[in-house]
Write a protein that holds these residues in place. Structure first.
Motif, PDB file in Angstrom:
ATOM      1  N   ALA A 299       0.807  -1.219   0.000  1.00 22.66           N
ATOM      2  CA  ALA A 299       0.000   0.000   0.000  1.00 22.66           C
ATOM      3  C   ALA A 299       0.838   1.267   0.000  1.00 22.66           C
ATOM      4  CB  ALA A 299      -0.950  -0.018   1.176  1.00 22.66           C
ATOM      5  N   ASN A 300       1.875   1.330   0.816  1.00 22.89           N
ATOM      6  CA  ASN A 300       2.666   2.569   0.877  1.00 22.89           C
ATOM      7  C   ASN A 300       3.946   2.475   0.066  1.00 22.89           C
ATOM      8  OD1 ASN A 300       0.849   3.802   2.641  1.00 22.89           O
ATOM      9  ND2 ASN A 300       1.694   2.595   4.335  1.00 22.89           N
ATOM     10  N   ALA A 301       4.110   1.389  -0.660  1.00 22.00           N
ATOM     11  CA  ALA A 301       5.393   1.190  -1.329  1.00 22.00           C
ATOM     12  C   ALA A 301       5.310   1.311  -2.843  1.00 22.00           C
ATOM     13  CB  ALA A 301       5.933  -0.201  -0.962  1.00 22.00           C
ATOM     14  N   VAL A 302       4.108   1.210  -3.404  1.00 21.07           N
ATOM     15  CA  VAL A 302       3.997   1.243  -4.861  1.00 21.07           C
ATOM     16  C   VAL A 302       4.111   2.694  -5.349  1.00 21.07           C
ATOM     17  CG1 VAL A 302       1.464   1.272  -4.908  1.00 21.07           C
ATOM     18  CG2 VAL A 302       2.674   0.220  -6.777  1.00 21.07           C
ATOM     19  N   THR A 303       4.796   2.894  -6.476  1.00 15.96           N
ATOM     20  CA  THR A 303       5.120   4.267  -6.899  1.00 15.96           C
ATOM     21  C   THR A 303       4.675   4.538  -8.339  1.00 15.96           C
ATOM     22  OG1 THR A 303       7.285   3.602  -7.729  1.00 15.96           O
ATOM     23  CG2 THR A 303       7.199   4.373  -5.450  1.00 15.96           C
ATOM     24  N   GLY A 304       4.627   5.840  -8.683  1.00 13.52           N
ATOM     25  CA  GLY A 304       4.423   6.297 -10.060  1.00 13.52           C
ATOM     26  C   GLY A 304       3.149   5.748 -10.670  1.00 13.52           C
ATOM     27  N   ILE A 305       3.231   5.460 -11.941  1.00 11.92           N
ATOM     28  CA  ILE A 305       2.070   5.024 -12.709  1.00 11.92           C
ATOM     29  C   ILE A 305       1.572   3.660 -12.226  1.00 11.92           C
ATOM     30  CG2 ILE A 305       2.925   3.692 -14.681  1.00 11.92           C
ATOM     31  CD1 ILE A 305       1.805   5.943 -16.426  1.00 11.92           C
ATOM     32  N   TRP A 306       2.451   2.918 -11.558  1.00 11.32           N
ATOM     33  CA  TRP A 306       2.066   1.597 -11.033  1.00 11.32           C
ATOM     34  C   TRP A 306       0.977   1.702  -9.975  1.00 11.32           C
ATOM     35  CZ3 TRP A 306       3.481  -1.995 -14.155  1.00 11.32           C
ATOM     36  CH2 TRP A 306       4.669  -1.870 -14.874  1.00 11.32           C
ATOM     37  N   LYS A 307       0.830   2.904  -9.371  1.00 11.73           N
ATOM     38  CA  LYS A 307      -0.237   3.078  -8.368  1.00 11.73           C
ATOM     39  C   LYS A 307      -1.609   2.837  -8.991  1.00 11.73           C
ATOM     40  CE  LYS A 307       1.883   6.574  -5.445  1.00 11.73           C
ATOM     41  NZ  LYS A 307       1.941   7.996  -5.169  1.00 11.73           N
ATOM     42  N   ALA A 308      -1.697   3.037 -10.318  1.00 13.22           N
ATOM     43  CA  ALA A 308      -2.993   2.839 -10.995  1.00 13.22           C
ATOM     44  C   ALA A 308      -3.471   1.391 -10.884  1.00 13.22           C
ATOM     45  CB  ALA A 308      -2.887   3.257 -12.460  1.00 13.22           C
ATOM     46  N   MET A 309      -2.553   0.477 -10.571  1.00 12.06           N
ATOM     47  CA  MET A 309      -2.973  -0.918 -10.391  1.00 12.06           C
ATOM     48  C   MET A 309      -3.903  -1.065  -9.197  1.00 12.06           C
ATOM     49  SD  MET A 309       0.031  -3.527 -11.376  1.00 12.06           S
ATOM     50  CE  MET A 309       1.040  -3.184  -9.996  1.00 12.06           C
ATOM     51  N   LEU A 310      -3.694  -0.201  -8.191  1.00  9.77           N
ATOM     52  CA  LEU A 310      -4.455  -0.335  -6.942  1.00  9.77           C
ATOM     53  C   LEU A 310      -5.534   0.737  -6.791  1.00  9.77           C
ATOM     54  CD1 LEU A 310      -1.647  -1.097  -4.315  1.00  9.77           C
ATOM     55  CD2 LEU A 310      -3.331  -2.665  -5.250  1.00  9.77           C
ATOM     56  N   ASP A 311      -5.562   1.690  -7.718  1.00 13.15           N
ATOM     57  CA  ASP A 311      -6.459   2.830  -7.557  1.00 13.15           C
ATOM     58  C   ASP A 311      -7.260   3.001  -8.847  1.00 13.15           C
ATOM     59  OD1 ASP A 311      -7.528   5.413  -7.613  1.00 13.15           O
ATOM     60  OD2 ASP A 311      -5.997   6.170  -6.244  1.00 13.15           O
ATOM     61  N   GLU A 312      -8.541   2.626  -8.784  1.00  7.81           N
ATOM     62  CA  GLU A 312      -9.354   2.607 -10.002  1.00  7.81           C
ATOM     63  C   GLU A 312      -9.582   4.006 -10.565  1.00  7.81           C
ATOM     64  OE1 GLU A 312      -9.961   0.043 -11.921  1.00  7.81           O
ATOM     65  OE2 GLU A 312      -8.988  -1.222 -10.445  1.00  7.81           O
ATOM     66  N   SER A 313      -9.593   5.063  -9.718  1.00  5.83           N
ATOM     67  CA  SER A 313      -9.802   6.395 -10.297  1.00  5.83           C
ATOM     68  C   SER A 313      -8.556   6.828 -11.075  1.00  5.83           C
ATOM     69  CB  SER A 313     -10.204   7.415  -9.231  1.00  5.83           C
ATOM     70  OG  SER A 313      -9.096   7.735  -8.454  1.00  5.83           O
ATOM     71  N   MET A 314      -7.376   6.459 -10.574  1.00  5.97           N
ATOM     72  CA  MET A 314      -6.147   6.739 -11.336  1.00  5.97           C
ATOM     73  C   MET A 314      -6.137   5.934 -12.619  1.00  5.97           C
ATOM     74  SD  MET A 314      -2.802   6.740  -9.020  1.00  5.97           S
ATOM     75  CE  MET A 314      -2.503   7.895  -7.738  1.00  5.97           C
ATOM     76  N   PHE A 315      -6.606   4.703 -12.523  1.00  5.76           N
ATOM     77  CA  PHE A 315      -6.630   3.839 -13.699  1.00  5.76           C
ATOM     78  C   PHE A 315      -7.538   4.457 -14.771  1.00  5.76           C
ATOM     79  CE2 PHE A 315      -8.018   0.397 -16.389  1.00  5.76           C
ATOM     80  CZ  PHE A 315      -6.816  -0.226 -16.684  1.00  5.76           C
ATOM     81  N   ALA A 316      -8.698   4.995 -14.342  1.00  5.26           N
ATOM     82  CA  ALA A 316      -9.627   5.610 -15.301  1.00  5.26           C
ATOM     83  C   ALA A 316      -8.983   6.837 -15.950  1.00  5.26           C
ATOM     84  CB  ALA A 316     -10.922   5.985 -14.591  1.00  5.26           C
ATOM     85  N   GLN A 317      -8.257   7.612 -15.151  1.00  7.33           N
ATOM     86  CA  GLN A 317      -7.553   8.786 -15.705  1.00  7.33           C
ATOM     87  C   GLN A 317      -6.551   8.345 -16.772  1.00  7.33           C
ATOM     88  OE1 GLN A 317      -6.095  10.408 -11.837  1.00  7.33           O
ATOM     89  NE2 GLN A 317      -5.956  12.266 -13.046  1.00  7.33           N
ATOM     90  N   LEU A 318      -5.821   7.285 -16.437  1.00  2.00           N
ATOM     91  CA  LEU A 318      -4.803   6.774 -17.349  1.00  2.00           C
ATOM     92  C   LEU A 318      -5.443   6.241 -18.632  1.00  2.00           C
ATOM     93  CD1 LEU A 318      -1.811   6.029 -17.745  1.00  2.00           C
ATOM     94  CD2 LEU A 318      -2.258   3.887 -16.535  1.00  2.00           C
ATOM     95  N   GLU A 319      -6.582   5.600 -18.463  1.00  2.00           N
ATOM     96  CA  GLU A 319      -7.270   5.005 -19.616  1.00  2.00           C
ATOM     97  C   GLU A 319      -7.690   6.094 -20.591  1.00  2.00           C
ATOM     98  OE1 GLU A 319     -10.606   2.747 -18.320  1.00  2.00           O
ATOM     99  OE2 GLU A 319     -10.191   1.171 -19.789  1.00  2.00           O
ATOM    100  N   SER A 320      -8.148   7.249 -20.048  1.00  2.00           N
ATOM    101  CA  SER A 320      -8.546   8.283 -21.010  1.00  2.00           C
ATOM    102  C   SER A 320      -7.324   9.006 -21.572  1.00  2.00           C
ATOM    103  CB  SER A 320      -9.580   9.243 -20.436  1.00  2.00           C
ATOM    104  OG  SER A 320      -9.143   9.718 -19.217  1.00  2.00           O
TER     105      SER A 320
END
Ligand SMILES: C[S@@+](CC[C@H](N)C(=O)[O-])C[C@H]1O[C@@H](n2cnc3c(N)ncnc32)[C@H](O)[C@@H]1O
Length: 312
Positions: A49-70
């Motif tokens: 949870a506190n160790a994942v960095t950068g764009i890889w955070k999108a793996m655990l955070d669906e709102s970041m993933f949606a941002q990345l997808e668009s």
């Protein structure tokens, strides 16, 4: 050759190859949260949870993933692929261990164990010993974090803190490994981080330590041509810049892209093992986890194989 690596380099989970252990554990955390998970790793989120960095955070955070997808559907497809691939890989090798213990094997060696929690989450028969081999700070992080949350291994779990380019066999013996007992070996997420000579030497050392009745499971290194690696890197950087993520971990820079390494199944078949190869692409499709829109979809070499073998 790798652009960032040196002989004898070391790391913890925040840097270099150590940080790749966080990425794959984050993928297991994401899988565990799905309504239909292939595997459940209840410790993966705690470890990442506190160790994942950068764009890889999108793996655990669906709102970041949606941002990345668009912003960049190709990059989000790749992140989604990493999640699915890790789930499929973990599922495959969990099955391998279940078969090994059903056949009576009670000695297990997980090479480059990283944040693998199999020693904590799988049901091991009484009398089993699991040896986890990795760099000291990676093993230290995992055991400290889990112990701080009251999580104990479900088996006699022994840490072998050593570099797998060095004399790891001696370190393994020092922890109580017996080369006369049949062993189930796993090298998952490892071979691509070894230079060709250490890669081939590792297969030789495992073979020397394996009595008849032993088994091995290996994830082979996938291979990306130089131009595809550069494209992937640029895409990651561009998407991270656009979304304001600091991107420091580029997996392709940490991998040894040496071509002159042994072909794992051929090598094993020629050295007293009987090997079977499972294409990860087929396994992704079989389990309904293929991801559409992958930039490397048509490049067979970009997908690893899962090789298992029995010692004759
Ligand atoms: C991608 S992670 C995979 C971890 C684990 N097998 C899993 O699937 O969760 C790569 C792991 O390989 C370990 N590793 C790579 N090269 C190594 C070496 N030369 N000696 C010891 N560990 C190594 C790293 O420390 C890291 O934990």
């Amino acid at each position: 050759m790798s652009t960032l690596r040196t002989d004898g380099d070391t790391w913890d989970v925040t840097a270099s190859v150590g940080a790749t252990a966080v990425v794959v554990a984050a993928a297991r955390a994401a899988e565990t949260d799905r309504p239909d998970p292939l595997i459940r790793d209840p410790y993966a989120r705690l470890l990442t949870a506190n160790a994942v960095t950068g764009i890889w955070k999108a793996m655990l955070d669906e709102s970041m993933f949606a941002q990345l997808e668009s912003a960049d559907p190709g990059t989000s497809a790749f992140i989604d692929y990493v999640r699915s691939y890790q789930a499929v890989r973990t599922h495959y090798f969990d099955g391998y261990f279940a078969d090994a213990v059903n056949c009576g094997i009670r000695q297990v060696v997980i090479l480059a164990s990283g944040l693998d929690s199999r020693a904590y989450r799988l049901a091991w028969p009484v009398g089993t010993t699991v040896f986890e081999v990795d760099q000291p700070k990676v093993l230290g992080y995992k055991s400290t974090m889990l112990a701080a949350h009251g999580v104990k291994p479900a088996v006699d779990c022994r840490h072998v803190a050593v570099d797998l380019r060095q004399d790891w066999a001696a370190a393994l013996r020092d922890e109580g490994f017996s080369s006369t007992a049949p062993t189930a070996w796993l090298a998952e997420g490892l071979l691509m981080y070894l230079p060709a000579d250490a890669h081939d030497r590792l297969l030789e050392q495992i073979t020397e330590l394996s009595s008849p009745g032993s088994t091995i499971a290996v994830e082979t290194p996938a291979s990306y041509p130089c131009d595809r690696r550069a494209q992937l890197r640029q895409r990651f950087q561009r998407a991270a810049d656009e979304l304001g993520f600091e991107q420091t971990l580029f997996l392709q820079d940490l991998i040894y892209h040496d071509q002159d390494r042994a072909v794992v199944a051929d090598w094993l078949n020629a050295h007293g093992w009987q090997a079977v190869t499972q294409s990860s692409r087929d396994e992704l499709r079989r389990l309904g986890r293929w991801i559409d829109g992958l930039p490397m979809a048509n490049d067979k070499d970009a997908f690893a194989d899962f090789v298992t073998a029995d010692r004759r």
